[in-house]
Design an enzyme around this catalytic site. Structure first.
Site, PDB file in Angstrom:
ATOM      1  N   ILE A 235       0.841  -1.207   0.000  1.00 10.07           N
ATOM      2  CA  ILE A 235       0.000   0.000   0.000  1.00 10.07           C
ATOM      3  C   ILE A 235       0.874   1.255   0.000  1.00 10.07           C
ATOM      4  CG2 ILE A 235      -1.942   1.183   1.105  1.00 10.07           C
ATOM      5  CD1 ILE A 235      -2.615  -1.505   2.471  1.00 10.07           C
TER       6      ILE A 235
ATOM      7  N   THR B 234      -6.290  -1.054  10.533  1.00 11.13           N
ATOM      8  CA  THR B 234      -7.069  -2.049   9.798  1.00 11.13           C
ATOM      9  C   THR B 234      -8.424  -2.309  10.466  1.00 11.13           C
ATOM     10  OG1 THR B 234      -7.151  -4.437   9.351  1.00 11.13           O
ATOM     11  CG2 THR B 234      -5.651  -3.737  11.060  1.00 11.13           C
ATOM     12  N   ASP B 235      -9.396  -2.744   9.668  1.00 14.32           N
ATOM     13  CA  ASP B 235     -10.705  -3.117  10.232  1.00 14.32           C
ATOM     14  C   ASP B 235     -10.597  -4.360  11.109  1.00 14.32           C
ATOM     15  OD1 ASP B 235     -10.272  -5.028   8.249  1.00 14.32           O
ATOM     16  OD2 ASP B 235     -12.258  -4.842   7.329  1.00 14.32           O
ATOM     17  N   GLU B 236      -9.469  -5.095  10.996  1.00 17.45           N
ATOM     18  CA  GLU B 236      -9.351  -6.345  11.755  1.00 17.45           C
ATOM     19  C   GLU B 236      -9.284  -6.106  13.267  1.00 17.45           C
ATOM     20  OE1 GLU B 236      -6.815  -9.369  10.069  1.00 17.45           O
ATOM     21  OE2 GLU B 236      -6.947  -8.488   8.081  1.00 17.45           O
TER      22      GLU B 236
ATOM     23  N   TYR C  39      -1.695 -10.564  14.860  1.00 19.68           N
ATOM     24  CA  TYR C  39      -1.567  -9.395  13.970  1.00 19.68           C
ATOM     25  C   TYR C  39      -2.551  -8.297  14.377  1.00 19.68           C
ATOM     26  CZ  TYR C  39      -2.694  -6.404   9.960  1.00 19.68           C
ATOM     27  OH  TYR C  39      -2.973  -5.321   9.167  1.00 19.68           O
ATOM     28  N   SER C  40      -3.844  -8.635  14.439  1.00 22.20           N
ATOM     29  CA  SER C  40      -4.827  -7.575  14.724  1.00 22.20           C
ATOM     30  C   SER C  40      -4.667  -7.037  16.145  1.00 22.20           C
ATOM     31  CB  SER C  40      -6.250  -8.055  14.448  1.00 22.20           C
ATOM     32  OG  SER C  40      -6.550  -9.234  15.148  1.00 22.20           O
TER      33      SER C  40
ATOM     34  N   LYS D 216      -1.989  -4.461  15.968  1.00 20.57           N
ATOM     35  CA  LYS D 216      -2.483  -3.225  15.347  1.00 20.57           C
ATOM     36  C   LYS D 216      -3.400  -2.479  16.327  1.00 20.57           C
ATOM     37  CE  LYS D 216      -1.897  -1.884  11.680  1.00 20.57           C
ATOM     38  NZ  LYS D 216      -0.830  -1.048  11.061  1.00 20.57           N
TER      39      LYS D 216
ATOM     40  N   ASP E  84      -8.425 -25.097   8.008  1.00 16.99           N
ATOM     41  CA  ASP E  84      -8.745 -23.699   8.264  1.00 16.99           C
ATOM     42  C   ASP E  84      -7.640 -23.013   9.070  1.00 16.99           C
ATOM     43  OD1 ASP E  84     -10.235 -21.429   8.065  1.00 16.99           O
ATOM     44  OD2 ASP E  84     -11.928 -22.142   9.266  1.00 16.99           O
TER      45      ASP E  84
HETATM   46  P1  NAD Z   1       3.312  -4.906   3.477  1.00 17.88           P
HETATM   47  O1  NAD Z   1       3.632  -6.078   4.344  1.00 17.88           O
HETATM   48  O2  NAD Z   1       3.158  -5.098   1.995  1.00 17.88           O
HETATM   49  O3  NAD Z   1       4.447  -3.772   3.661  1.00 17.88           O
HETATM   50  C1  NAD Z   1       4.945  -3.423   4.915  1.00 17.88           C
HETATM   51  C2  NAD Z   1       6.188  -2.534   4.688  1.00 17.88           C
HETATM   52  O4  NAD Z   1       6.652  -2.088   5.984  1.00 17.88           O
HETATM   53  C3  NAD Z   1       7.361  -3.267   4.020  1.00 17.88           C
HETATM   54  O5  NAD Z   1       7.924  -2.436   3.016  1.00 17.88           O
HETATM   55  C4  NAD Z   1       8.347  -3.490   5.169  1.00 17.88           C
HETATM   56  O6  NAD Z   1       9.705  -3.524   4.737  1.00 17.88           O
HETATM   57  C5  NAD Z   1       8.057  -2.290   6.054  1.00 17.88           C
HETATM   58  N1  NAD Z   1       8.413  -2.527   7.477  1.00 17.88           N
HETATM   59  C6  NAD Z   1       8.026  -3.578   8.251  1.00 17.88           C
HETATM   60  N2  NAD Z   1       8.565  -3.456   9.478  1.00 17.88           N
HETATM   61  C7  NAD Z   1       9.293  -2.308   9.488  1.00 17.88           C
HETATM   62  C8  NAD Z   1      10.072  -1.640  10.472  1.00 17.88           C
HETATM   63  N3  NAD Z   1      10.261  -2.147  11.701  1.00 17.88           N
HETATM   64  N4  NAD Z   1      10.659  -0.457  10.149  1.00 17.88           N
HETATM   65  C9  NAD Z   1      10.503   0.079   8.890  1.00 17.88           C
HETATM   66  N5  NAD Z   1       9.788  -0.530   7.920  1.00 17.88           N
HETATM   67  C10 NAD Z   1       9.197  -1.720   8.219  1.00 17.88           C
HETATM   68  O7  NAD Z   1       2.006  -4.256   4.106  1.00 17.88           O
HETATM   69  P2  NAD Z   1       0.758  -3.541   3.396  1.00 17.88           P
HETATM   70  O8  NAD Z   1      -0.226  -4.579   2.990  1.00 17.88           O
HETATM   71  O9  NAD Z   1       1.238  -2.559   2.422  1.00 17.88           O
HETATM   72  O10 NAD Z   1       0.125  -2.776   4.648  1.00 17.88           O
HETATM   73  C11 NAD Z   1       0.595  -1.483   5.021  1.00 17.88           C
HETATM   74  C12 NAD Z   1      -0.165  -1.016   6.258  1.00 17.88           C
HETATM   75  O11 NAD Z   1      -1.570  -0.989   5.994  1.00 17.88           O
HETATM   76  C13 NAD Z   1       0.025  -1.905   7.483  1.00 17.88           C
HETATM   77  O12 NAD Z   1       0.138  -1.069   8.614  1.00 17.88           O
HETATM   78  C14 NAD Z   1      -1.263  -2.720   7.533  1.00 17.88           C
HETATM   79  O13 NAD Z   1      -1.576  -3.077   8.855  1.00 17.88           O
HETATM   80  C15 NAD Z   1      -2.260  -1.735   6.966  1.00 17.88           C
HETATM   81  N6  NAD Z   1      -3.430  -2.325   6.289  1.00 17.88           N
HETATM   82  C16 NAD Z   1      -3.272  -3.269   5.308  1.00 17.88           C
HETATM   83  C17 NAD Z   1      -4.389  -3.781   4.659  1.00 17.88           C
HETATM   84  C18 NAD Z   1      -4.253  -4.796   3.546  1.00 17.88           C
HETATM   85  O14 NAD Z   1      -5.267  -5.289   3.032  1.00 17.88           O
HETATM   86  N7  NAD Z   1      -3.065  -5.104   3.067  1.00 17.88           N
HETATM   87  C19 NAD Z   1      -5.673  -3.338   5.022  1.00 17.88           C
HETATM   88  C20 NAD Z   1      -5.801  -2.381   6.034  1.00 17.88           C
HETATM   89  C21 NAD Z   1      -4.670  -1.882   6.654  1.00 17.88           C
HETATM   90  P1  TYD Z   2      -5.444 -12.563   3.570  1.00 13.15           P
HETATM   91  O1  TYD Z   2      -5.149 -12.100   2.184  1.00 13.15           O
HETATM   92  O2  TYD Z   2      -4.367 -13.251   4.347  1.00 13.15           O
HETATM   93  O3  TYD Z   2      -6.039 -11.323   4.387  1.00 13.15           O
HETATM   94  P2  TYD Z   2      -6.709 -11.269   5.885  1.00 13.15           P
HETATM   95  O4  TYD Z   2      -6.559 -12.579   6.553  1.00 13.15           O
HETATM   96  O5  TYD Z   2      -5.901 -10.204   6.524  1.00 13.15           O
HETATM   97  O6  TYD Z   2      -8.148 -10.910   5.667  1.00 13.15           O
HETATM   98  O7  TYD Z   2      -6.675 -13.554   3.466  1.00 13.15           O
HETATM   99  C1  TYD Z   2      -7.921 -13.159   2.948  1.00 13.15           C
HETATM  100  C2  TYD Z   2      -8.917 -14.276   3.181  1.00 13.15           C
HETATM  101  O8  TYD Z   2      -8.526 -15.412   2.407  1.00 13.15           O
HETATM  102  C3  TYD Z   2      -8.942 -14.773   4.612  1.00 13.15           C
HETATM  103  O9  TYD Z   2     -10.299 -15.135   4.944  1.00 13.15           O
HETATM  104  C4  TYD Z   2      -8.064 -16.005   4.605  1.00 13.15           C
HETATM  105  C5  TYD Z   2      -8.266 -16.548   3.218  1.00 13.15           C
HETATM  106  N1  TYD Z   2      -7.109 -17.241   2.599  1.00 13.15           N
HETATM  107  C6  TYD Z   2      -7.277 -18.512   2.015  1.00 13.15           C
HETATM  108  O10 TYD Z   2      -8.385 -19.074   2.002  1.00 13.15           O
HETATM  109  N2  TYD Z   2      -6.186 -19.106   1.444  1.00 13.15           N
HETATM  110  C7  TYD Z   2      -4.951 -18.514   1.429  1.00 13.15           C
HETATM  111  O11 TYD Z   2      -3.982 -19.125   0.912  1.00 13.15           O
HETATM  112  C8  TYD Z   2      -4.796 -17.217   2.009  1.00 13.15           C
HETATM  113  C9  TYD Z   2      -3.451 -16.534   2.027  1.00 13.15           C
HETATM  114  C10 TYD Z   2      -5.911 -16.622   2.584  1.00 13.15           C
END
Ligand code: NAD
Ligand code: TYD
Length: 341
Positions: free
Chosen positions: A18, A130-132, A155-156, A159, A277
């Site tokens: 992101i 995150t919504d989690e 994780y959640s 956060k 699961d």
């Molecule tokens: P990602 O795992 O793709 O990227 C995380 C980045 O943070 C990486 O570039 C990593 O090198 C860097 N990082 C990790 N630990 C670090 C540290 N100690 N110091 C400096 N950099 C560090 O994650 P993402 O999916 O892009 O998510 C970004 C943010 O958005 C997170 O805070 C996540 O909780 C939040 N978020 C993600 C989603 C989603 O669907 N992916 C949804 C809602 C919120």
């Molecule tokens: P994920 O992309 O890990 O996001 P989050 O758990 O943070 O919502 O997973 C999205 C959904 O897909 C979640 O319900 C778990 C499921 N999932 C699978 O069924 N198979 C997989 O290999 C992965 C990575 C996730």
């Protein structure tokens, strides 16, 4: 003088999924903003995510750890006015295997970053959550900003902890932070351990896709550009101390999503493999984002089917990007650019 009138923005975690999309959007929408991308380059950080911007004079890379005060102080010392904080460990399955890095980066990292930001007189701080943190819903209802925090995975929980630390800094120190809580993102540059890029890359190779449990867990999918425009709106217009939910209004079961991917890629449904699961697997997430819509004039604009189709096309057109992650080659990208890791 170039740079004199620049607004300096530190983006933490800008080499991730992101964060890299956000940096691309900001450099395009905000011509007077200079971005410092502060990232530790963990397994999830990939400098190649910003390859197209390598020569942009308004983007600087700073390799550092948010949990290391010296690193953060160094990055903030030179007139930084805002921080958008993405850096975190982000994958639920990894947090079940080992929660250590999640506690360190997500909780301690946020605290160290906040303390440094406070002493460096940061004017706006957006904490990307995150919504989690709200836990799991049954078949009906939506998370609002008033829903009690009830995180279920390490994780959640990490956060939610960081959200509470941010809240306490607003209350205790008058620190100018805002928090966003967004639903599941999809789009380009997502690390292929997450469902959508993992399934696309497996299907491309005619490999099976592992669906957890019965596949009936529901996620609300939002295109990463809609999430980024929401964060942008909160950074520019959000009220200090407030939380803003962001969502895509596109709830799908994992099975519906899997079928959509199979159809997009014209692959047989026999490639679905039901696997054990995930422990503690949250059943359903759904977001009420009317507060952000009313206060900030933000709305999610990408229609899910269209966004998913474009996303599939992006991964097919960027097979090299995924392959370099699958082979591990992406880990040496930094070395090639900077000569050491
Ligand atoms: P990602 O795992 O793709 O990227 C995380 C980045 O943070 C990486 O570039 C990593 O090198 C860097 N990082 C990790 N630990 C670090 C540290 N100690 N110091 C400096 N950099 C560090 O994650 P993402 O999916 O892009 O998510 C970004 C943010 O958005 C997170 O805070 C996540 O909780 C939040 N978020 C993600 C989603 C989603 O669907 N992916 C949804 C809602 C919120
Ligand atoms: P994920 O992309 O890990 O996001 P989050 O758990 O943070 O919502 O997973 C999205 C959904 O897909 C979640 O319900 C778990 C499921 N999932 C699978 O069924 N198979 C997989 O290999 C992965 C990575 C996730």
């Amino acid at each position: 003088h170039k740079g004199l009138f620049m607004d300096k923005l530190v983006v933490t975690g800008g080499c991730g999924f992101i964060g890299s999309n956000f940096i691309r959007m900001i450099l395009e929408k905000e011509p007077t903003v200079e971005v410092i991308n502060f990232d530790l380059l963990t397994y999830a950080g990939n400098l190649a995510n910003l390859k197209d911007l390598e020569k942009n004079p308004r983007l600087k890379f700073f390799k550092g750890d948010i949990a290391n005060k010296l690193d953060v102080d160094n990055a903030l010392k030179d007139g930084v006015s805002s921080i958008v904080h993405f850096a975190a460990e982000s994958h639920v399955d990894r947090s079940i295997l080992d929660s250590g890095p999640f506690i360190r980066s997500n909780i301690v990292g946020t605290q160290v970053l906040l303390d440094s930001a406070r002493t460096h007189n940061i004017k706006r701080f957006v904490h990307v959550s995150t919504d989690e943190v709200y836990g799991s819903l049954g078949d009906t209802g939506f998370f609002t900003e008033e829903t009690p925090l009830a995180p279920n995975s390490p994780y959640s929980a990490s956060k939610a902890s960081s959200d509470l630390i941010v809240r306490s800094y607003v209350h205790t120190f008058g620190f100018p932070a805002m928090t966003t809580r967004c639903s599941n993102n999809y789009g380009p540059y997502q690390f292929p351990e997450k469902l959508i890029p993992l399934f696309i890359s497996n299907l491309q190779r005619n490999e099976q896709v592992p669906v957890y449990g019965d596949g009936l867990n529901v996620r609300d999918w939002i295109h990463v550009n809609d999430h980024c425009s929401g964060i942008h709106a909160v950074w520019r217009k959000g009220r200090v101390g407030e939380v803003y939910n962001l969502g895509g209004k596109s709830e799908r079961t994992n099975l519906e999503l899997t079928h959509a991917l199979l159809n997009n890629l014209q692959k047989p449904h026999s490639l679905i493999r039901y696997v054990k699961d995930r422990p503690g697997h949250d059943k359903r997430y759904a977001i009420d984002c009317s507060k952000a819509e009313k206060e900030l004039g933000w709305v999610p604009t990408v229609v899910f089917e269209e966004g998913l189709k474009q996303t599939v096309e992006w991964y097919l057109a960027n097979a090299d990007w995924i392959n370099s992650i699958r082979t591990g080659d992406y880990l040496s990208y930094y070395q090639k650019q900077y000569g050491h890791r």
